[in-house]
Design an enzyme around this catalytic site. Sequence first.
Site, PDB file in Angstrom:
ATOM      1  N   GLN A 161     -33.535 -27.418  10.940  1.00 25.46           N
ATOM      2  CA  GLN A 161     -32.994 -27.119   9.694  1.00 25.46           C
ATOM      3  C   GLN A 161     -31.629 -26.666  10.146  1.00 25.46           C
ATOM      4  OE1 GLN A 161     -34.962 -23.763   7.911  1.00 25.46           O
ATOM      5  NE2 GLN A 161     -33.892 -23.859   6.001  1.00 25.46           N
TER       6      GLN A 161
ATOM      7  N   SER B  95     -33.885 -23.536  14.552  1.00 26.70           N
ATOM      8  CA  SER B  95     -35.261 -23.457  15.178  1.00 26.70           C
ATOM      9  C   SER B  95     -35.295 -24.978  15.775  1.00 26.70           C
ATOM     10  CB  SER B  95     -36.219 -23.156  14.253  1.00 26.70           C
ATOM     11  OG  SER B  95     -36.018 -21.700  13.902  1.00 26.70           O
TER      12      SER B  95
ATOM     13  N   ASN C 212     -35.488 -10.123   4.065  1.00 28.24           N
ATOM     14  CA  ASN C 212     -36.621  -9.628   3.140  1.00 28.24           C
ATOM     15  C   ASN C 212     -35.814  -8.515   1.753  1.00 28.24           C
ATOM     16  OD1 ASN C 212     -38.534 -10.946   4.277  1.00 28.24           O
ATOM     17  ND2 ASN C 212     -39.704  -8.726   4.432  1.00 28.24           N
ATOM     18  N   GLU C 213     -34.392  -8.205   2.702  1.00 22.84           N
ATOM     19  CA  GLU C 213     -33.777  -7.508   1.454  1.00 22.84           C
ATOM     20  C   GLU C 213     -32.980  -8.398   0.619  1.00 22.84           C
ATOM     21  OE1 GLU C 213     -33.375  -7.023   5.044  1.00 22.84           O
ATOM     22  OE2 GLU C 213     -34.495  -5.218   4.728  1.00 22.84           O
TER      23      GLU C 213
ATOM     24  N   SER D 243     -27.972 -22.244   8.612  1.00 20.44           N
ATOM     25  CA  SER D 243     -27.144 -21.127   8.892  1.00 20.44           C
ATOM     26  C   SER D 243     -25.751 -21.183   9.672  1.00 20.44           C
ATOM     27  CB  SER D 243     -28.033 -20.048   9.503  1.00 20.44           C
ATOM     28  OG  SER D 243     -29.110 -19.635   8.848  1.00 20.44           O
TER      29      SER D 243
ATOM     30  N   GLU E  14     -40.120 -22.927   1.501  1.00 22.31           N
ATOM     31  CA  GLU E  14     -40.087 -22.107   2.843  1.00 22.31           C
ATOM     32  C   GLU E  14     -40.830 -20.599   2.308  1.00 22.31           C
ATOM     33  OE1 GLU E  14     -36.534 -21.677   4.469  1.00 22.31           O
ATOM     34  OE2 GLU E  14     -37.455 -21.184   6.341  1.00 22.31           O
TER      35      GLU E  14
HETATM   36  C1  LIG Z   1     -36.705 -16.870  14.442  1.00 24.55           C
HETATM   37  C2  LIG Z   1     -35.652 -17.415  13.559  1.00 24.55           C
HETATM   38  C3  LIG Z   1     -35.545 -18.777  13.291  1.00 24.55           C
HETATM   39  C4  LIG Z   1     -34.399 -19.008  12.457  1.00 24.55           C
HETATM   40  N1  LIG Z   1     -34.511 -20.674  11.933  1.00 24.55           N
HETATM   41  C5  LIG Z   1     -33.285 -20.987  11.494  1.00 24.55           C
HETATM   42  C6  LIG Z   1     -33.270 -22.280  11.351  1.00 24.55           C
HETATM   43  O1  LIG Z   1     -34.151 -23.176  11.720  1.00 24.55           O
HETATM   44  N2  LIG Z   1     -32.312 -22.979  10.492  1.00 24.55           N
HETATM   45  C7  LIG Z   1     -31.234 -21.993  10.068  1.00 24.55           C
HETATM   46  O2  LIG Z   1     -30.442 -22.767   9.303  1.00 24.55           O
HETATM   47  N3  LIG Z   1     -31.352 -20.773  10.157  1.00 24.55           N
HETATM   48  C8  LIG Z   1     -32.462 -20.256  10.865  1.00 24.55           C
HETATM   49  N4  LIG Z   1     -32.624 -18.849  11.039  1.00 24.55           N
HETATM   50  C9  LIG Z   1     -31.619 -17.939  10.414  1.00 24.55           C
HETATM   51  C10 LIG Z   1     -31.883 -17.147   9.204  1.00 24.55           C
HETATM   52  O3  LIG Z   1     -32.095 -17.953   8.102  1.00 24.55           O
HETATM   53  C11 LIG Z   1     -30.802 -15.780   9.220  1.00 24.55           C
HETATM   54  O4  LIG Z   1     -30.898 -15.349  10.455  1.00 24.55           O
HETATM   55  C12 LIG Z   1     -30.972 -15.207   8.046  1.00 24.55           C
HETATM   56  O5  LIG Z   1     -30.667 -15.797   6.808  1.00 24.55           O
HETATM   57  C13 LIG Z   1     -30.084 -13.891   8.076  1.00 24.55           C
HETATM   58  O6  LIG Z   1     -28.772 -14.029   8.395  1.00 24.55           O
HETATM   59  P1  LIG Z   1     -27.867 -13.216   9.492  1.00 24.55           P
HETATM   60  O7  LIG Z   1     -28.715 -13.636  10.741  1.00 24.55           O
HETATM   61  O8  LIG Z   1     -26.700 -13.684   9.615  1.00 24.55           O
HETATM   62  O9  LIG Z   1     -28.184 -12.009   9.098  1.00 24.55           O
HETATM   63  P2  LIG Z   1     -27.231 -11.122   8.224  1.00 24.55           P
HETATM   64  O10 LIG Z   1     -26.892 -11.775   6.803  1.00 24.55           O
HETATM   65  O11 LIG Z   1     -25.861 -10.544   8.947  1.00 24.55           O
HETATM   66  O12 LIG Z   1     -27.893  -9.738   7.701  1.00 24.55           O
HETATM   67  C14 LIG Z   1     -27.968  -8.741   8.571  1.00 24.55           C
HETATM   68  C15 LIG Z   1     -28.575  -7.507   7.886  1.00 24.55           C
HETATM   69  O13 LIG Z   1     -27.995  -7.059   6.893  1.00 24.55           O
HETATM   70  C16 LIG Z   1     -28.610  -7.311   5.749  1.00 24.55           C
HETATM   71  N5  LIG Z   1     -27.940  -7.769   4.329  1.00 24.55           N
HETATM   72  C17 LIG Z   1     -26.998  -9.036   4.225  1.00 24.55           C
HETATM   73  N6  LIG Z   1     -26.657  -9.148   3.103  1.00 24.55           N
HETATM   74  C18 LIG Z   1     -27.474  -8.119   2.338  1.00 24.55           C
HETATM   75  C19 LIG Z   1     -27.406  -7.951   0.987  1.00 24.55           C
HETATM   76  N7  LIG Z   1     -26.592  -8.657   0.108  1.00 24.55           N
HETATM   77  N8  LIG Z   1     -28.101  -7.052   0.695  1.00 24.55           N
HETATM   78  C20 LIG Z   1     -28.935  -6.132   1.387  1.00 24.55           C
HETATM   79  N9  LIG Z   1     -28.938  -6.256   2.672  1.00 24.55           N
HETATM   80  C21 LIG Z   1     -27.993  -7.422   3.139  1.00 24.55           C
HETATM   81  C22 LIG Z   1     -29.898  -8.252   5.710  1.00 24.55           C
HETATM   82  O14 LIG Z   1     -30.839  -8.244   5.239  1.00 24.55           O
HETATM   83  C23 LIG Z   1     -30.010  -8.130   7.452  1.00 24.55           C
HETATM   84  O15 LIG Z   1     -30.979  -6.925   7.704  1.00 24.55           O
HETATM   85  C24 LIG Z   1     -33.503 -18.364  11.871  1.00 24.55           C
HETATM   86  C25 LIG Z   1     -33.563 -16.929  12.116  1.00 24.55           C
HETATM   87  C26 LIG Z   1     -34.400 -16.484  12.859  1.00 24.55           C
HETATM   88  C27 LIG Z   1     -34.703 -15.227  13.274  1.00 24.55           C
END
Ligand SMILES: Cc1cc2nc3c(=O)[nH]c(=O)nc-3n(C[C@H](O)[C@H](O)[C@H](O)COP(=O)(O)OP(=O)(O)OC[C@H]3O[C@@H](n4cnc5c(N)ncnc54)[C@H](O)[C@@H]3O)c2cc1C
Lengths: 298, 385
Positions: B125, B160, B368-369, B128, B243
Amino acid sequence: MDFRFTQDQQDLIDGAKEFFLGENTVERMRKIASGETVDNLWPQFAKLGFLGLMAPESAGGLEQPLVVMAGVAEAAGYAGLSEPYLEIAGISVPHADEDELSGQIRRAMRSDLRPYFDASLSDDGDAVNSIDPLRNLVKADRGNDDSLDNINHHGAVLTAAQLVGLAHRMVDMSVDYAKDRHQFGKPIGSFQAIKHQLANVLTQIEFTRPMVHLAAIQGGRAVHTAKVAAIDTAMLAAETAIQVHGGMGYTFEVDLHLFMKRAWALCGEWGDRNYHMKKLEETVLHGQEPLGAGTTFS
Amino acid sequence: MDIAFTQAHHDFRAEIREWLERHVPKDRLPSLDTAEGFKLHRQWEGVLAKDKWGNVNWPEEYGGRGLDLTHWLIFEEEYYRADAPLRVSQNGIFLLAPTIMEYGTPEQKARFLPPMASGEEIWAQAWSEPGAGSDMAAIRTKAVRDGDHYVINGQKTWSSRAVFADWCFALVRTEEGSERHKGLSKILLPLDSPGLTRRPIAQLDGETGFAELFFDDVRVPAENLLGPEHGGWGVAMATAGFERGLLLRSPARFQEAAARLVRLYRDNKDRLSSGVGEQVLQAWMNAERFCAATYQLIARVQAGASVNSEASANKIFWSEMDRHLHRTAMTIMGAKAELESGLDAIDNGRWLDGYMFSLAGPIYAGTNEIQRNILAERVLGLPRK
Ligand SMILES: Cc1cc2nc3c(=O)[nH]c(=O)nc-3n(C[C@H](O)[C@H](O)[C@H](O)COP(=O)(O)OP(=O)(O)OC[C@H]3O[C@@H](n4cnc5c(N)ncnc54)[C@H](O)[C@@H]3O)c2cc1C
């Protein structure tokens, strides 16, 4: 396998909810709490068939299974129903043999608004005070008769279902309040700290309700899980709701406490958290029952 | 309400149980985030597919058995009970496939579903980006139409298994000058396309479980557009529903983990403080509740309901249950909890692996947020601002 209410069952439950909410308004609850006389709902319960919900068709009842009564119990919890309707129609009636049945219903109809309750279903005994202003309790000997497990099962399931309804009501009241109340120039419901707490309660409710339905149908350890889950969900709902209401939540004037206190009371009824957890310790932690995937629906 | 399994259900359970007893590898396969483990897991997909066990709820023409979701739940129960290998094709079969079935053209279904079912093509996928995590509408990777091709430029991350996988489904900006949720499209492309560079990222456990993807004039035939052009957000949300909501995490996985936790507790009971039993029971009860709720959800879906914002409650519940369950195991193991593998490590380090992975649950598939925001705003109706 179709773990949903049928349309007929759902209609029955929706009808009950509408009736409970229409009759048992918070104004009515407040009148009862302050000792005023209010309309007696028992004739209506009888007329609309709610008293005989679980009674055999041969006795003029609707012969519905416990899970439907659990749906009705959730509605009763939501509406904060003051009458001990579930104790009569959900517990007393299905456990009376047919000869006694009409007597049971008559007895139910004679009941005044004294939501006394005790496992012995006896209405004599000394009055005791509950924090729930709508609960008139009498004290009677309870006994620990294992042969009454089946009755206990009914009681625990219906209590758990009411707790789910109460939790749901407290979330709804909090949502209404959070949309209305403004601070810092915005509704407090726009703050994430408020949103996330309410989302947590909603999540717990969604994962408790199906467990209560399973408990109603299957009995056994599902009953203990359902009751514990319902207690935890209702307590979380109550604590969250008062927090969302701020100082208003701490008053007698705002309606929240009527539902919160009912929840506290029902947590301990038909087996408190300790009782049900101990049962699970025996069966799950230390017992021989099969565990793991494929053992939930037998 | 009816919770009885039919005779057909019982027969199906017996059949898959017996098949798994004969086919599940005796030793646990190495992690699917390693080159060797990935290869063995891919082979296992082929074994499943050969006897049509890979996707029992898919239509027969694409390699399934055309069975309903209750059968799928039973399959999952037996699968986890047999401790069979994790599904290396999960992003394809659980996330992309339902989307293709809903939005794909007949040609796309015939082209992509059978090799996905057989494990010949494994999917990643690619949604991100460094600047678009929780805020997925901030996606900047662009696809510009050039004749009958799209030309893609930009960067994706956290994809992933993309290091070893064959294809990816990407969400990219196709409409010039568009903003936020508008102008995005879902495009399917091979990961070995010229101009696409994969850079492995080591995960918490040190293995290269995900990758960064750099797109430098990557040309993709226009027929690989899935769903409406510029309407990719809606398509992506359907995938996200699968998902978060249903397919990715069936109850069986957690129920087996809870049963293993009870055994771990019994083995260590004498040295544990009195509160631990309560935590073990809490984990077990959570798994029971998740199971009951899933059967109810499946009944609704089979009657035609769609899973929308409620999927968010599901995602919160399973991910937090999983983390709590594994943390309880870490507590029970005490001083041995840190051991990765070897004779002294309880269960060869499986709980530790599970604990690490459980920490990702509240992050991936939308944190989860974000799920709590969705529940509060779309289910409870609280004001956005
Ligand atoms: C093991 C793993 C596998 C993954 N696999 C894939 C994949 O296959 N393909 C893919 O595309 N992506 C993948 N991801 C990415 C995943 O979808 C993102 O990590 C996720 O959406 C969070 O984005 P970020 O890491 O940029 O965190 P951020 O968006 O920077 O968030 C950081 C923190 O801020 C909080 N936050 C952000 N915005 C808000 C808001 N509006 N209100 C409250 N809190 C907020 C978040 O909840 C989090 O606690 C994977 C991630 C992991 C850990």
